[in-house]
Scaffold this motif. Structure first.
Motif, PDB file in Angstrom:
ATOM      1  N   ARG A   1       0.826  -1.225  -0.061  1.00  0.00           N
ATOM      2  CA  ARG A   1       0.138   0.165   0.025  1.00  0.00           C
ATOM      3  C   ARG A   1       0.952   1.420   0.008  1.00  0.00           C
ATOM      4  O   ARG A   1       1.798   1.476   0.926  1.00  0.00           O
ATOM      5  CB  ARG A   1      -0.807   0.260   1.221  1.00  0.00           C
ATOM      6  N   SER A   2       0.511   2.365  -0.949  1.00  0.00           N
ATOM      7  CA  SER A   2       1.345   3.558  -0.945  1.00  0.00           C
ATOM      8  C   SER A   2       0.833   4.288   0.164  1.00  0.00           C
ATOM      9  O   SER A   2      -0.436   3.907   0.406  1.00  0.00           O
ATOM     10  CB  SER A   2       1.457   3.970  -2.405  1.00  0.00           C
ATOM     11  N   GLY A   3       1.555   5.343   0.233  1.00  0.00           N
ATOM     12  CA  GLY A   3       1.019   6.265   1.534  1.00  0.00           C
ATOM     13  C   GLY A   3      -0.096   7.209   0.845  1.00  0.00           C
ATOM     14  O   GLY A   3      -0.254   7.390   0.089  1.00  0.00           O
ATOM     15  N   ASP A   4      -0.903   7.652   1.881  1.00  0.00           N
ATOM     16  CA  ASP A   4      -2.078   8.665   1.412  1.00  0.00           C
ATOM     17  C   ASP A   4      -1.334   9.889   1.464  1.00  0.00           C
ATOM     18  O   ASP A   4      -0.229  10.301   2.195  1.00  0.00           O
ATOM     19  CB  ASP A   4      -2.779   8.718   2.664  1.00  0.00           C
ATOM     20  N   GLY A   5      -1.963  10.979   0.468  1.00  0.00           N
ATOM     21  CA  GLY A   5      -1.363  12.220   0.561  1.00  0.00           C
ATOM     22  C   GLY A   5      -1.670  12.972   1.938  1.00  0.00           C
ATOM     23  O   GLY A   5      -2.617  12.675   2.574  1.00  0.00           O
ATOM     24  N   GLY A   6      -0.791  13.743   2.161  1.00  0.00           N
ATOM     25  CA  GLY A   6      -1.132  14.664   3.469  1.00  0.00           C
ATOM     26  C   GLY A   6      -2.082  15.687   3.264  1.00  0.00           C
ATOM     27  O   GLY A   6      -2.538  16.039   2.025  1.00  0.00           O
ATOM     28  N   ALA A   7      -2.804  16.108   4.107  1.00  0.00           N
ATOM     29  CA  ALA A   7      -4.092  17.159   3.937  1.00  0.00           C
ATOM     30  C   ALA A   7      -3.708  18.414   3.680  1.00  0.00           C
ATOM     31  O   ALA A   7      -2.484  18.753   4.396  1.00  0.00           O
ATOM     32  CB  ALA A   7      -5.027  16.974   5.048  1.00  0.00           C
ATOM     33  N   GLY A   8      -4.163  19.364   2.971  1.00  0.00           N
ATOM     34  CA  GLY A   8      -3.964  20.608   2.833  1.00  0.00           C
ATOM     35  C   GLY A   8      -4.464  21.357   3.905  1.00  0.00           C
ATOM     36  O   GLY A   8      -5.102  20.792   4.910  1.00  0.00           O
ATOM     37  N   SER A   9      -3.649  22.643   4.216  1.00  0.00           N
ATOM     38  CA  SER A   9      -3.892  23.200   5.469  1.00  0.00           C
ATOM     39  C   SER A   9      -4.678  24.457   5.357  1.00  0.00           C
ATOM     40  O   SER A   9      -4.858  24.995   4.165  1.00  0.00           O
ATOM     41  CB  SER A   9      -2.808  23.673   6.172  1.00  0.00           C
ATOM     42  N   VAL A  10      -5.578  24.613   6.477  1.00  0.00           N
ATOM     43  CA  VAL A  10      -6.459  25.870   6.297  1.00  0.00           C
ATOM     44  C   VAL A  10      -5.877  26.925   7.163  1.00  0.00           C
ATOM     45  O   VAL A  10      -5.641  26.452   8.452  1.00  0.00           O
ATOM     46  CB  VAL A  10      -7.742  25.711   6.722  1.00  0.00           C
ATOM     47  N   SER A  11      -5.014  28.079   6.938  1.00  0.00           N
ATOM     48  CA  SER A  11      -4.557  28.852   7.605  1.00  0.00           C
ATOM     49  C   SER A  11      -4.634  30.218   7.044  1.00  0.00           C
ATOM     50  O   SER A  11      -4.520  30.386   5.983  1.00  0.00           O
ATOM     51  CB  SER A  11      -2.986  28.422   7.831  1.00  0.00           C
ATOM     52  N   PHE A  12      -4.429  31.399   8.033  1.00  0.00           N
ATOM     53  CA  PHE A  12      -4.370  32.870   7.500  1.00  0.00           C
ATOM     54  C   PHE A  12      -3.204  33.338   8.143  1.00  0.00           C
ATOM     55  O   PHE A  12      -2.755  33.079   9.124  1.00  0.00           O
ATOM     56  CB  PHE A  12      -5.605  33.412   7.991  1.00  0.00           C
ATOM     57  N   ARG A  13      -2.696  34.235   7.266  1.00  0.00           N
ATOM     58  CA  ARG A  13      -1.522  35.038   7.760  1.00  0.00           C
ATOM     59  C   ARG A  13      -1.982  36.132   8.829  1.00  0.00           C
ATOM     60  O   ARG A  13      -2.811  36.690   8.695  1.00  0.00           O
ATOM     61  CB  ARG A  13      -1.030  35.675   6.516  1.00  0.00           C
ATOM     62  N   ARG A  14      -1.324  35.887   9.909  1.00  0.00           N
ATOM     63  CA  ARG A  14      -1.491  36.967  11.059  1.00  0.00           C
ATOM     64  C   ARG A  14      -0.280  37.726  11.342  1.00  0.00           C
ATOM     65  O   ARG A  14       0.758  37.127  11.914  1.00  0.00           O
ATOM     66  CB  ARG A  14      -2.024  36.251  12.226  1.00  0.00           C
ATOM     67  N   GLU A  15      -0.371  38.852  11.010  1.00  0.00           N
ATOM     68  CA  GLU A  15       0.752  39.703  11.499  1.00  0.00           C
ATOM     69  C   GLU A  15       0.058  40.992  12.121  1.00  0.00           C
ATOM     70  O   GLU A  15      -0.589  41.318  11.724  1.00  0.00           O
ATOM     71  CB  GLU A  15       1.650  40.121  10.406  1.00  0.00           C
ATOM     72  N   LYS A  16       0.998  41.420  12.960  1.00  0.00           N
ATOM     73  CA  LYS A  16       0.268  42.728  13.990  1.00  0.00           C
ATOM     74  C   LYS A  16      -0.023  43.802  12.971  1.00  0.00           C
ATOM     75  O   LYS A  16      -1.352  44.342  13.116  1.00  0.00           O
ATOM     76  CB  LYS A  16       1.323  43.157  14.872  1.00  0.00           C
ATOM     77  N   PHE A  17       0.635  44.348  11.918  1.00  0.00           N
ATOM     78  CA  PHE A  17       0.178  45.406  11.141  1.00  0.00           C
ATOM     79  C   PHE A  17      -0.475  45.093  10.066  1.00  0.00           C
ATOM     80  O   PHE A  17      -0.461  46.284   9.197  1.00  0.00           O
ATOM     81  CB  PHE A  17       1.550  46.477  11.145  1.00  0.00           C
TER      82      PHE A  17
END
Ligand SMILES: Nc1nc2c(ncn2[C@@H]2O[C@H](COP(=O)(O)OP(=O)(O)OP(=O)(O)O)[C@@H](O)[C@H]2O)c(=O)[nH]1
Ligand SMILES: [Mg+2]
Length: 344
Positions: free
Chosen positions: A12-28
């Motif tokens: 069995r070959s490996g499953d692909g990893g899941a994509g991520s949900v993320s937002f860039r957070r910077e102070k300014f």
């Protein structure tokens, strides 16, 4: 164990990893935007022909091979790492078939050949991938694709021409090591050999395959000692080399013990052509030789050959005797289809 040369495996070959949900957070930075990275690809399953293997015996102990899942994607646009591959190492001459054991997938004819049996699943896209002019803050990401699974057959056409038989400590493995490139374990205790070893011997520019199997003791056919589990490996050989150690107190009895086990095992082994050799002959002086040769001759009904893997006395003669029988046997046989790796 009639099919030393074939093994069924699940991969069995490996499953692909899941994509991520993320937002860039910077102070300014007010609207940082999506930065979820893609998942990594799952690991692949490969087969590779390698040097130094001559049986598929390892695949009796391990039949499941799974590559690793890809790493999940992460924020800051970080793509997940690829899952680790798995490589099935097989001897040259191995063919790999589909689950039906008929449809050929790959035929390895040279060391170093590789073939991808199953490709790892692709990683899922992270949310950064889904950003469009109308959707600046997508909240979706894809899961990774699943790996593939397959049941496959490995088959190896290497079949021994000569089989080594004898009680434990007869010197079978030492003989194999002295006439072939095989490196079986050798020691002065019984049952050093726990699984068959094969090696290719050469004499007078001819090659043949010799199989060394674990020693036989009384009751082996009923499973005593390592039992008869490995006799199947010598069932299809063209000739047997029966070694009786010169260090045996009673060589006649040692000979008969093994013969009785062959008879009890059946499968035509007892009727197979046999060369009888008194091995470890270097351990005897002239007088003891005479006595043991006579005893073995009486028990076996033939003049035993004499052999020492240590001093090499008689080794060449034994190889020639084996080779002559194998040559005759091959001649009398219809040519085996595309089995030309060990042709005379
Ligand atoms: N002197 C001498 N010793 C030998 C010779 N052949 C083997 N031996 C020794 O005999 C012992 C047994 O040898 P192996 O080759 O392991 O015997 P085997 O028949 O493979 O034994 P199992 O695997 O246990 O069935 C070892 O200590 C070897 O070194 C020989 O020709 N001369
Ligand atoms: Mg051995």
């Amino acid at each position: 164990m009639k099919f030393l040369d074939q093994a069924k495996v699940y991969i069995r070959s490996g499953d692909g990893g899941a994509g991520s949900v993320s937002f860039r957070r910077e102070k300014f930075l007010e609207f940082g935007g999506p930065d979820g990275g893609d998942g990594g690809r799952g690991g692949d399953v490969w087969a590779e022909a390698v040097d130094g293997l001559n049986t598929l015996i390892d695949y009796r102990y391990q039949q499941h091979f799974k590559a690793k899942t890809g790493m999940h994607g992460m924020g800051r646009d970080m793509t997940g790492g690829k899952g680790a591959d798995v490589v099935l190492k097989v001897p040259v001459g191995t063919q790999i078939f589909e689950n039906d054991n008929e449809t050929l997938i790959v035929d390895f004819t040279a060391v170093g050949q590789r073939y991808r049996l199953a490709k790892g699943g692709n990683g899922g896209f992270g949310n950064a991938h889904f950003k469009t002019s109308t959707n600046q803050a997508p909240r979706r990401a894809n899961p990774g694709l699943e790996g593939e699974e397959r049941n496959l057959w490995l088959r190896l056409k290497l079949i021994a021409d000569a089989g080594l038989l004898g009680k434990p400590n007869a010197g079978k493995s030492t003989f194999l090591a002295s006439v072939t490139a095989a490196k079986p374990k050798i020691a002065d205790y019984p049952f050093t050999t726990l699984h068959p070893n094969l090696g290719v011997a050469r004499v007078d520019a001819r090659e043949f395959v010799i199989a060394d199997i674990p020693g036989l003791i009384e009751g082996a056919h009923e499973g005593v000692g390592i039992g008869d589990r490995f006799l199947g490996h010598v069932e299809r050989t063209r000739v047997l080399l029966h070694l009786v150690s010169a260090q045996e107190e009673n060589v006649a009895e040692a000979y008969k013990t093994v013969r009785n086990e062959l008879k009890a095992y059946g499968g035509g082994l007892a009727e197979k052509l046999e060369i009888v050799a008194l091995s470890q002959i270097d351990t005897l002086d002239a007088a003891a030789r005479k006595k043991k040769i006579a005893a073995l001759k009486k028990a076996s009904g033939v003049e035993p050959m004499l052999l020492s893997s240590v001093s090499r006395e008689g080794v060449e003669q034994v190889l020639r005797a084996l080779s002559a029988i194998i040559l005759e046997s091959r001649k009398s046989e219809a040519p085996v289809e595309d089995d030309n790796r060990y042709k005379y």
